[in-house]
Each structure stands twice: as C-alpha cells, then as structure tokens.
Write a protein that holds these residues in place. Structure first.
Motif, PDB file in Angstrom:
ATOM      1  N   SER A   7       2.785  45.712  37.597  1.00  0.00           N
ATOM      2  CA  SER A   7       1.352  45.543  37.334  1.00  0.00           C
ATOM      3  C   SER A   7       0.522  45.447  38.620  1.00  0.00           C
ATOM      4  O   SER A   7      -0.706  45.354  38.561  1.00  0.00           O
ATOM      5  N   LEU A  10      -1.884  49.607  40.079  1.00  0.00           N
ATOM      6  CA  LEU A  10      -2.819  49.927  39.011  1.00  0.00           C
ATOM      7  C   LEU A  10      -3.287  51.378  39.092  1.00  0.00           C
ATOM      8  O   LEU A  10      -3.403  51.939  40.186  1.00  0.00           O
ATOM      9  N   PHE A  26      -1.117  51.622  28.563  1.00  0.00           N
ATOM     10  CA  PHE A  26      -0.118  52.665  28.828  1.00  0.00           C
ATOM     11  C   PHE A  26       1.275  52.033  28.785  1.00  0.00           C
ATOM     12  O   PHE A  26       1.549  51.066  29.494  1.00  0.00           O
TER      13      PHE A  26
ATOM     14  N   LYS B  46       4.844  43.936  23.133  1.00  0.00           N
ATOM     15  CA  LYS B  46       4.858  45.120  23.983  1.00  0.00           C
ATOM     16  C   LYS B  46       4.130  44.808  25.286  1.00  0.00           C
ATOM     17  O   LYS B  46       3.116  44.121  25.273  1.00  0.00           O
ATOM     18  N   GLN B  47       4.681  45.279  26.375  1.00  0.00           N
ATOM     19  CA  GLN B  47       4.038  45.058  27.671  1.00  0.00           C
ATOM     20  C   GLN B  47       3.591  46.407  28.221  1.00  0.00           C
ATOM     21  O   GLN B  47       4.375  47.364  28.221  1.00  0.00           O
ATOM     22  N   TYR B  48       2.348  46.483  28.664  1.00  0.00           N
ATOM     23  CA  TYR B  48       1.829  47.726  29.215  1.00  0.00           C
ATOM     24  C   TYR B  48       1.966  47.723  30.736  1.00  0.00           C
ATOM     25  O   TYR B  48       2.082  46.663  31.354  1.00  0.00           O
ATOM     26  N   VAL B  49       1.939  48.901  31.318  1.00  0.00           N
ATOM     27  CA  VAL B  49       2.228  49.019  32.752  1.00  0.00           C
ATOM     28  C   VAL B  49       1.193  48.321  33.635  1.00  0.00           C
ATOM     29  O   VAL B  49       1.497  47.920  34.750  1.00  0.00           O
ATOM     30  N   ASP B  50      -0.022  48.158  33.135  1.00  0.00           N
ATOM     31  CA  ASP B  50      -1.047  47.518  33.966  1.00  0.00           C
ATOM     32  C   ASP B  50      -1.040  45.997  33.835  1.00  0.00           C
ATOM     33  O   ASP B  50      -1.869  45.324  34.443  1.00  0.00           O
ATOM     34  N   GLY B  51      -0.115  45.453  33.063  1.00  0.00           N
ATOM     35  CA  GLY B  51      -0.024  44.007  32.905  1.00  0.00           C
ATOM     36  C   GLY B  51      -0.601  43.511  31.591  1.00  0.00           C
ATOM     37  O   GLY B  51      -0.404  42.346  31.238  1.00  0.00           O
ATOM     38  N   ASP B 138      -5.606  41.273  27.541  1.00  0.00           N
ATOM     39  CA  ASP B 138      -5.830  41.998  28.784  1.00  0.00           C
ATOM     40  C   ASP B 138      -5.254  41.211  29.953  1.00  0.00           C
ATOM     41  O   ASP B 138      -5.091  39.997  29.863  1.00  0.00           O
ATOM     42  N   LYS B 139      -4.989  41.913  31.046  1.00  0.00           N
ATOM     43  CA  LYS B 139      -4.427  41.232  32.219  1.00  0.00           C
ATOM     44  C   LYS B 139      -5.443  40.262  32.806  1.00  0.00           C
ATOM     45  O   LYS B 139      -6.615  40.590  32.887  1.00  0.00           O
TER      46      LYS B 139
END
Lengths: 163, 139
Positions: A7, A10, A26, B46-51, B138-139
């Motif tokens: 993370s 970005l 994503f 679920k974890q997204y790539v941007d955190g 959101d992160k």
C-alpha cells in the motif's frame, strides 16, 4: 530493515481536471517488464551473447467497480464503450511512498501513458469486477508527487521543473 | 461506532414491536425485547492494493418472545425472523443502508442464517439470527 508495504506504492490516474485520482478497489495491479532479448553467437566466441533491446512494461489489473468513482467511470467507459486508438489511452502515475522526494511531503513518482487492453469482466459473484492489461504507450517521466488530501488526489511535477 | 449505526438502522424496522426495547449485548427476561450482540470474527473480506479494505461486521439480532406449547405462537416467532431477513435484503436492494462515519461506507446488510431458538424458559424464549454488515473502508 523495514518492510515496504504494497500500500506504499500507490497508483493514480489522470482525471479530466488534470489532477491525479487514486486508483481504489483494485484487487490486482501487478507490473511486468516484458523484455525483448537479442541473442546471438559471434564466431570468435564459444558462448551466446544476450542483450535486452526493448522493454515493454505492462500492468495486469482487476478492480471491483464502485459507484461515483472517477477512475472507475473512465475505465468502464473505455471498456464498455469498446474504445480504440487514442480513446483507450490513460495516463497513470505511480507514487512510491517509501521514497521521499527532494522537498517536504513530496515522494518519488513516475508518470506514463498506457493503453487499456480489456480482459474479462463479471467473473466474481460478490462484486462486479473488471480485468485487463495496461500496456505501455509512452515514455516514462520521472518526478515528484505531492498531496494535500491524504493521497486521495495528488499533483505531479517533472524532475527539473521544480515544485 | 458501527454497532451504534446498526442499532439506529434496525430500530426503524417496521416489523419490530414499537413498544419493545432494542438493547445492545443485553436481553432482559421479559417478552418482548430485542438485542444486537456483536460477534468476534475475521473482519477483512478483501484487501485492495492501495490499502483499502472490504470488511464485515457480524452481529446477532435476538429477541425475547412469548413461548410455550402454542404452535401458532412459535410459528409466529419463527416467521418474524423470516420477514426480518427479507427486510434486510430489501434494504440492500434499495441501497438504504446504515450511514457509517469517516472513511467507511456500507455496501450491504444480510442475514447469514435463518432465525432459530437459542434458549427458553417456561413461558419465554430467546430467538436470534446471525447477520452481517459489509462495508468498504478507505485507507
């Protein structure tokens, strides 16, 4: 030693207003370098010689579609609209939060044009997802990025242009 | 707090007895009364790539109901939970979901089990149903 988290790298997409919007939701965003090799054997040598003569960066992506997200709207518009040529080009910005820039609160970033090559969509039950590949379409431009809204959006300045 | 928002959401359910209390982590001995109890579970779906994360908040919605050899009463108790489950599905379809604070946004709310008898005394019983709120953080 400190682990660099996924993370911290970005990705952003250039929006209509010129600012870069964070690419959220994503589930996959993996880069491949895809080098093109030139291998030959010279008559005076016993072994082959290899050079990398080109690199074609690509990014495999998959995202869960969210409502009211500018990035998703643009990508879905390209995919669902079956857009081709210049209409399928997007500008992506990679920001490395593990590499501080030269000025306060800035980080090393890379901007580049990619063409969106659609893949599969709707293959999950829990969310409507889109997948595909971003394939390189332009030169890599290095610089620095800054944000004033906790990296929801950011601005990019090329190296040498000053922040 | 999420449980606070879930309580606000369920408190306006038209199926609930309008005079009954809606507690959190507590159910009194007298019918009719309701409770919302949080359940420990893996929160990240679920974890997204941007955190960013897709998360779940699992809870039990329970009630103290009149209970006994009267078949009709017990059918009514079970029927309430069937209708409650359908009400959650309807709310999800309409997008009328708990309004969360900060960087959290509700995605859906659903029952994960059918309503069932959890324990009984001579004339009252606790019925409950396991549910979950799915939300994006959101992160």
């Amino acid at each position: 030693m400190k682990l660099v988290k996924r993370s911290q790298k970005l990705s952003f997409m250039e929006g209509t207003s010129g600012t870069f919007n964070r690419m959220k939701a994503f589930t996959a965003f993996s880069k491949s370098k895809n080098p093109k090799e030139y291998t030959r054997q010279y008559v005076d040598l016993d072994q082959e010689t290899t050079d990398v003569v080109a690199i074609s960066t690509s990014v495999e992506f998959n995202f869960d579609q969210m409502e009211n997200d500018e990035v998703h709207s643009k990508l879905v518009d390209i995919i669902d609209g079956e857009k081709i040529g210049a209409d399928a080009i997007v500008t992506l910005l990679s920001v490395d939060l593990s590499k501080p820039g030269a000025t306060a609160d800035s980080f090393v970033a890379t901007k580049r044009d990619f063409v969106l090559v659609p893949g599969t969509e709707g293959d999950k039950l829990e969310a409507y997802s889109y997948g595909g590949t971003f394939k390189v379409k332009g030169q890599k431009i290095t610089g620095e990025a800054t944000s004033t809204d906790n990296w929801e959006t950011c601005t990019f300045v090329e190296d040498g242009a000053g922040i | 707090m999420i449980i606070d928002k879930i309580r606000d959401f369920i408190s306006v359910c038209p199926l609930l007895d309008e005079f009954a209390k809606l507690n959190v982590d507590f159910l009194g001995p007298n019918a009719t009364e309701y409770t919302i109890d949080s359940i420990p579970t893996d929160s990240i779906l679920k974890q997204y790539v941007d955190g960013g994360k897709l998360k779940q908040y699992v809870f039990v919605f329970g009630s103290r109901e009149f209970y006994g050899p009267d078949v009709l009463q017990n059918i009514e108790n079970s029927g309430f939970y069937e209708k409650f489950s359908e009400w959650l599905d309807t709310k999800t379809e309409l997008g009328e979901l708990p309004l969360l604070e900060g960087n959290k946004e509700s995605d859906s709310i659903e029952a994960m089990s059918s309503g069932y008898l959890f324990g009984s005394t001579e004339d009252t019983a606790r019925y409950q149903i396991q549910c979950r709120l799915i939300y994006y953080e959101d992160k």
